[in-house]
Structure formats: C-alpha cells, structure tokens
Scaffold this active site. Sequence first.
Site, short mmCIF file in Angstrom:
data_model
loop_
_atom_site.label_atom_id
_atom_site.label_comp_id
_atom_site.label_asym_id
_atom_site.label_seq_id
_atom_site.Cartn_x
_atom_site.Cartn_y
_atom_site.Cartn_z
CB CYS A 32 -6.48 -1.25 2.02
SG CYS A 32 -5.39 -1.87 3.34
CG ASP A 46 1.21 0.62 2.11
OD1 ASP A 46 1.46 0.59 3.32
OD2 ASP A 46 0.11 0.28 1.63
#
Length: 303
Positions: A122, A191
């Site tokens: 990511c 996250d």
Amino acid sequence: MDIIKETYEKIKNMEVRGAGRIARAAANALKEYAETIMHLDDEEFKKKILEAGELLRSARPTAVSLPNAVKYVLNGLKDENPKESVIKKAEEFIISSKNATKNIGKIGAKRIRDGYTILTHCNSEAAIEVIKTAYHEGKDIKVFCTETRPRNQGYLTAKALCDEGIDVTLIVDSAVRYFIKEVDIVVVGADAITANGCLVNKIGTSQIALIAHEARIPFLTAAETYKFHPKTIVGELIEIEERNPEEVVEFEGKYKKIKIRNPAFDVTPSQYIDAIITEIGLIPPQGAWYIIEKYFGWIEHEQ
C-alpha cells in the site's frame, strides 16, 4: 462549512489517502473552519464545530486516525477560550503528526541492515519514512512494492521511493509468496492498531503477514500513537469499510449477475507481527494496551 464538506469528500473518495494525511487534513479543515466562524458566540461556535467534527468522522469508518484527530481538536472546546483552543489544538496535532512520522523513520531504520531487501504494501507515509531514512543513512537496500489492488496505491509508494533513488521493483499482490525468498524484512503501515495488538491495514496485509510468518521473515508495522484504537480496550470492534464494487471492475452491463465485494481493509493477528514502530519507540504488539491506556485512557469515560 465549505472547507469541511470539501475535505469530507476528498477523504471519502480517497483523494486524500493514508491515515496520517487523512488525520492532518481533518485537523486542518477544522482549524480553517474555526477561523471563519470566530464571530459567533461560544455556544453557537461549539455547536458548529461539533457538527463539522461529526461529518468528518463519518468519511472513513476504519482509519482510527480520523476520529482520534477530530477528538484531539474538539478537546479544545472544553477550555476557557474554546475558539482559540480549537485552533491551537489543530495546529498542535498537525505538527505532532509530522514529527511522529520523522521519529518513526529514525527508529524503524535501525531494524534495517545494509544489503536488506524490504517488502512493503500500500502507500504508508510512515513505512516510506522508515525505508527512506535507512537509505539516506547510507544503507544499500532494495524494495519490493505490491500494486495494492484495486486502487493501486503501491504505484504511489514505488514512485516516492524511486524518486529518492532507491532500487524499487513493483509486483502484483499475488506474487508476494513467489518473491518472499528474496525478502529480508516486511515493513507496512497501519490504519488502526487494536488493544490486543492486531493490525488493521489495507486489504492483503494479513496474507502478506502469514506468508512472512511461514517464511520466518520479520514483519513490522509503522504506526503513530494516534492510530491506536482506544475503544477496542473496552471491547468495541473496528468496522471494516467495504467500498464501491466498481473500484474492482467496471460493470458496463456485463457483470450485473455477478456479485462483487470490495473490503478495503483486513485484520492481521498479533502473533504474525514482530514489532510495532511508534514515534515513542519499538513495542511488541502485546504492548498496544499500554499505548492506549497511556494516551487515550480518558476516552473510556466519554461517549
């Protein structure tokens, strides 16, 4: 309210990506909005700022950096001078967030040795900072970046590292197990981190962690303390966001009978994580509760 709605849309539509960038965007939007409504009396000001905070909070349900940033700024409403305090809190958060990323880079780079090949997934600001710091310390490193389907955030990571002069190879997500034998360490972002040390991160992260565990490759996650989820310490579960199926494939009338699901995140069990790199040091996943208790204990007593 324009800046709040604009920032909400940018976060929701992923024009603003990455947990740290999302958090700073929300804090900055609240700051700018507060500056435009300074003429209101204190009660009306509080009402408007709280409404703005709730809207921003709803943009992305999984990235805990967003509600934590909003909460930090809104804490200014409790002070004697709420208008000035909200602006001050927003500025504090933005500066603290940027400094946290730099500190994570310095701490995480110590785990990367000269000659290492790193795998990342990511587009994590913190993970990139770890890799960049190691490179600028003079270490000869190579990096594998996954594409990170379906939004291809890995392209952004590959470009950022390549622009620094780092040797980067872009691979498809499903090729991780093929290339893991060439990898010395995995470094990803976060996250959210739960109280029991699990990692909530971009979909595909848990599979990479499992592959690394099988191959006995160290798996590290870089997470600022504001990515630790305070309410998980009292049993609240993190909602996993599912996004529009058209991010995966455009229908164009051909796929109407095929069900498509698009979860944006997955959960990596703590036993597959070797360490969490924070701005205050390297901690084992079992130490996540300590971070939450130390920095967010006050949330337990609030709605």
